[in-house]
Design a protein around this motif. Structure first.
Motif, PDB file in Angstrom:
ATOM      1  N   PRO A  68      36.852  45.773  30.769  1.00 44.54           N
ATOM      2  CA  PRO A  68      36.731  45.356  29.371  1.00 44.54           C
ATOM      3  C   PRO A  68      37.749  44.314  28.934  1.00 44.54           C
ATOM      4  N   ASP A  69      38.871  44.206  29.660  1.00 44.40           N
ATOM      5  CA  ASP A  69      39.911  43.251  29.285  1.00 44.40           C
ATOM      6  C   ASP A  69      39.855  41.955  30.083  1.00 44.40           C
ATOM      7  N   ILE A  70      38.788  41.758  30.854  1.00 40.89           N
ATOM      8  CA  ILE A  70      38.678  40.534  31.643  1.00 40.89           C
ATOM      9  C   ILE A  70      38.615  39.322  30.719  1.00 40.89           C
ATOM     10  N   VAL A  71      39.277  38.275  31.153  1.00 41.97           N
ATOM     11  CA  VAL A  71      39.190  36.988  30.469  1.00 41.97           C
ATOM     12  C   VAL A  71      38.669  36.010  31.506  1.00 41.97           C
ATOM     13  N   GLY A  72      37.444  35.529  31.290  1.00 39.46           N
ATOM     14  CA  GLY A  72      36.833  34.582  32.214  1.00 39.46           C
ATOM     15  C   GLY A  72      36.562  33.275  31.507  1.00 39.46           C
ATOM     16  N   LYS A  73      36.834  32.187  32.195  1.00 38.39           N
ATOM     17  CA  LYS A  73      36.663  30.874  31.584  1.00 38.39           C
ATOM     18  C   LYS A  73      36.051  29.896  32.576  1.00 38.39           C
ATOM     19  N   VAL A  74      35.032  29.181  32.115  1.00 37.22           N
ATOM     20  CA  VAL A  74      34.475  28.083  32.897  1.00 37.22           C
ATOM     21  C   VAL A  74      35.430  26.904  32.729  1.00 37.22           C
ATOM     22  N   VAL A  75      36.014  26.460  33.828  1.00 42.81           N
ATOM     23  CA  VAL A  75      36.994  25.380  33.796  1.00 42.81           C
ATOM     24  C   VAL A  75      36.308  24.031  33.944  1.00 42.81           C
ATOM     25  N   THR A  76      35.364  23.937  34.885  1.00 41.90           N
ATOM     26  CA  THR A  76      34.648  22.675  35.095  1.00 41.90           C
ATOM     27  C   THR A  76      33.195  22.945  35.459  1.00 41.90           C
ATOM     28  N   ILE A  77      32.364  22.008  35.050  1.00 44.23           N
ATOM     29  CA  ILE A  77      30.975  21.946  35.498  1.00 44.23           C
ATOM     30  C   ILE A  77      30.736  20.494  35.870  1.00 44.23           C
ATOM     31  N   GLY A  81      22.177  15.528  39.271  1.00 44.39           N
ATOM     32  CA  GLY A  81      20.744  15.783  39.417  1.00 44.39           C
ATOM     33  C   GLY A  81      20.430  17.260  39.379  1.00 44.39           C
ATOM     34  N   THR A  82      19.984  17.783  40.526  1.00 40.87           N
ATOM     35  CA  THR A  82      19.578  19.196  40.599  1.00 40.87           C
ATOM     36  C   THR A  82      20.629  20.093  41.247  1.00 40.87           C
ATOM     37  N   ILE A  83      21.848  19.555  41.431  1.00 42.15           N
ATOM     38  CA  ILE A  83      22.933  20.349  41.996  1.00 42.15           C
ATOM     39  C   ILE A  83      24.129  20.326  41.045  1.00 42.15           C
ATOM     40  N   ALA A  84      24.956  21.346  41.164  1.00 43.49           N
ATOM     41  CA  ALA A  84      26.163  21.390  40.344  1.00 43.49           C
ATOM     42  C   ALA A  84      27.223  22.230  41.049  1.00 43.49           C
ATOM     43  N   SER A  85      28.467  21.979  40.666  1.00 42.64           N
ATOM     44  CA  SER A  85      29.558  22.849  41.075  1.00 42.64           C
ATOM     45  C   SER A  85      30.240  23.332  39.804  1.00 42.64           C
ATOM     46  N   VAL A  86      30.673  24.582  39.847  1.00 41.54           N
ATOM     47  CA  VAL A  86      31.279  25.217  38.687  1.00 41.54           C
ATOM     48  C   VAL A  86      32.538  25.939  39.142  1.00 41.54           C
ATOM     49  N   ARG A  87      33.612  25.754  38.380  1.00 39.53           N
ATOM     50  CA  ARG A  87      34.846  26.500  38.655  1.00 39.53           C
ATOM     51  C   ARG A  87      35.069  27.479  37.505  1.00 39.53           C
ATOM     52  N   VAL A  88      35.326  28.729  37.868  1.00 38.67           N
ATOM     53  CA  VAL A  88      35.582  29.792  36.896  1.00 38.67           C
ATOM     54  C   VAL A  88      36.910  30.454  37.253  1.00 38.67           C
ATOM     55  N   GLU A  89      37.732  30.657  36.240  1.00 41.12           N
ATOM     56  CA  GLU A  89      38.983  31.403  36.388  1.00 41.12           C
ATOM     57  C   GLU A  89      38.819  32.727  35.656  1.00 41.12           C
ATOM     58  N   SER A  90      39.153  33.817  36.322  1.00 40.69           N
ATOM     59  CA  SER A  90      39.050  35.152  35.730  1.00 40.69           C
ATOM     60  C   SER A  90      40.378  35.879  35.882  1.00 40.69           C
ATOM     61  N   GLU A  91      40.839  36.440  34.792  1.00 39.06           N
ATOM     62  CA  GLU A  91      42.066  37.234  34.810  1.00 39.06           C
ATOM     63  C   GLU A  91      41.765  38.642  34.337  1.00 39.06           C
ATOM     64  N   ASN A  92      42.477  39.578  34.927  1.00 36.80           N
ATOM     65  CA  ASN A  92      42.398  40.992  34.565  1.00 36.80           C
ATOM     66  C   ASN A  92      41.031  41.610  34.857  1.00 36.80           C
ATOM     67  N   TRP A  93      40.478  41.252  36.010  1.00 37.16           N
ATOM     68  CA  TRP A  93      39.265  41.929  36.486  1.00 37.16           C
ATOM     69  C   TRP A  93      39.766  43.112  37.301  1.00 37.16           C
ATOM     70  N   GLY A  95      42.574  44.370  37.138  1.00 32.14           N
ATOM     71  CA  GLY A  95      43.926  44.050  37.571  1.00 32.14           C
ATOM     72  C   GLY A  95      44.027  42.854  38.501  1.00 32.14           C
ATOM     73  N   TYR A  96      42.911  42.249  38.850  1.00 27.80           N
ATOM     74  CA  TYR A  96      42.900  41.111  39.770  1.00 27.80           C
ATOM     75  C   TYR A  96      42.729  39.797  39.014  1.00 27.80           C
ATOM     76  N   ARG A  97      43.180  38.717  39.645  1.00 26.81           N
ATOM     77  CA  ARG A  97      42.939  37.355  39.147  1.00 26.81           C
ATOM     78  C   ARG A  97      42.200  36.584  40.234  1.00 26.81           C
ATOM     79  N   PHE A  98      41.098  35.960  39.842  1.00 26.12           N
ATOM     80  CA  PHE A  98      40.262  35.221  40.780  1.00 26.12           C
ATOM     81  C   PHE A  98      40.069  33.779  40.333  1.00 26.12           C
ATOM     82  N   SER A  99      39.994  32.888  41.296  1.00 27.24           N
ATOM     83  CA  SER A  99      39.472  31.539  41.109  1.00 27.24           C
ATOM     84  C   SER A  99      38.175  31.489  41.897  1.00 27.24           C
ATOM     85  N   ASP A 100      37.094  31.099  41.219  1.00 23.43           N
ATOM     86  CA  ASP A 100      35.780  31.037  41.855  1.00 23.43           C
ATOM     87  C   ASP A 100      35.246  29.623  41.809  1.00 23.43           C
ATOM     88  N   PHE A 101      34.604  29.219  42.885  1.00 20.76           N
ATOM     89  CA  PHE A 101      33.820  27.988  42.914  1.00 20.76           C
ATOM     90  C   PHE A 101      32.387  28.386  43.232  1.00 20.76           C
TER      91      PHE A 101
END
Length: 122
Positions: A68-77, A81-93, A95-101
């Protein structure tokens, strides 16, 4: 920026929101609409490579439970065309912190995550 580009950014944001909602609620089923059925996940948990079908993420989310305390943010999109890359930073999942691509593909008019790579911060 064209109306189509704005629409695509919004649609990708909504796709990623399924992922974040699933994390917050501890329910892999809430994440599932964001991902292509053949999506995969890769990253390291300590020295061990975690690699396989995206179902392993859904299962881990169910097992870990709500964050419930997770903070997730889309950093870049970045769209081409029909492809994309997205970076998401998540804190307090849990107790973990993740960087996702995410690699995202427009499939039959819908943006779907095809691949997730992550970094688990110490």
């Amino acid at each position: 920026m064209t109306a189509n580009q704005i629409s695509d950014y919004k649609a990708i944001g909504q796709t990623v929101q399924h992922y974040l909602d699933g994390a917050k609620n501890g329910k892999g089923a809430l994440m599932k609409p964001a991902f292509h059925k053949d999506a995969a996940i890769y990253g390291y948990v300590g020295p061990d490579l975690w690699a396989g079908p995206i179902q392993t993420l859904f299962d881990w989310t169910d097992k870990t439970g709500p964050a419930p305390d997770i903070v997730g943010k889309v950093v870049t999109i970045d769209i081409a065309g029909t492809i994309a890359s997205v970076r998401v930073e998540s804190e307090n999942w849990a107790g973990y912190r993740f960087s996702d691509f995410f690699t995202v593909l427009k499939v039959d008019g819908e943006w779907k995550i095809i691949n997730k790579v992550f970094h688990l911060h110490a």
